[in-house]
Write a protein that holds these residues in place. Structure first.
Motif, short mmCIF file in Angstrom:
data_model
loop_
_atom_site.label_atom_id
_atom_site.label_comp_id
_atom_site.label_asym_id
_atom_site.label_seq_id
_atom_site.Cartn_x
_atom_site.Cartn_y
_atom_site.Cartn_z
N ASN A 49 1.17 -0.95 -0.24
CA ASN A 49 0.22 -0.16 -0.21
C ASN A 49 0.61 1.30 0.23
O ASN A 49 0.54 2.22 -0.44
N ARG A 52 2.09 1.62 -3.41
CA ARG A 52 1.24 2.14 -4.29
C ARG A 52 1.20 4.09 -3.97
O ARG A 52 0.81 4.53 -5.08
N ARG A 95 2.71 -0.59 -10.02
CA ARG A 95 1.49 -1.11 -9.16
C ARG A 95 0.30 -0.55 -9.05
O ARG A 95 -0.69 -1.28 -9.28
N CYS A 96 -0.52 0.81 -9.17
CA CYS A 96 -1.31 1.39 -9.92
C CYS A 96 -1.52 0.55 -10.34
O CYS A 96 -3.39 0.11 -10.44
N LEU A 99 -2.74 -3.08 -9.65
CA LEU A 99 -3.67 -2.94 -8.62
C LEU A 99 -5.68 -3.12 -10.15
O LEU A 99 -6.55 -3.21 -9.77
N GLN A 102 -5.89 -5.88 -10.96
CA GLN A 102 -6.46 -6.73 -10.56
C GLN A 102 -7.95 -6.53 -10.36
O GLN A 102 -9.12 -7.36 -9.86
#
Length: 114
Positions: A49, A52, A95-96, A99, A102
């Protein structure tokens, strides 16, 4: 880093309007350091977290709000989320982007796409 805030960061300064948005923004390096600390203390989810958040800290507020809006249920199509993922990856926010990827899978499975 001492952990102490300079005298300019007070409640009074905020109430009086002497602080700007840039005074309150997190530094990506600080967030990355917090990720290391979280990982060292056995909290890999929190570390992710923070990483991100470090990517988000490089975006302007409108971009972050657009990302938030796109990820709300029934707001985006699969194609729109894929375009957002590609855009984030292209800009180095991998990373974002992951996300978003996903979320697209879960939204498709749960019928939450527009």
């Amino acid at each position: 880093m001492t952990g102490e805030l300079p005298d300019k960061y007070t409640v009074a300064a905020a109430v009086e309007g002497r602080l700007t948005l840039s005074d309150l923004q997190m530094d990506p390096a600080t967030l990355a350091h917090q990720a290391v600390v979280a990982e060292e203390h056995g909290n890999p989810q929190l570390a992710e977290n923070f990483l991100r958040a470090a990517e988000l800290a490089l975006m302007d507020g409108e971009e972050v709000m657009a990302l938030y809006e796109a990820l709300r249920p029934y707001r985006s199509t699969a194609a729109e989320l894929e375009a957002l993922r590609v855009s984030l990856h292209t800009r180095g926010a991998t990373r974002c982007g992951a996300l978003v990827e996903q979320a697209a899978v879960v939204y498709a499975r749960r019928g939450l796409l527009r």
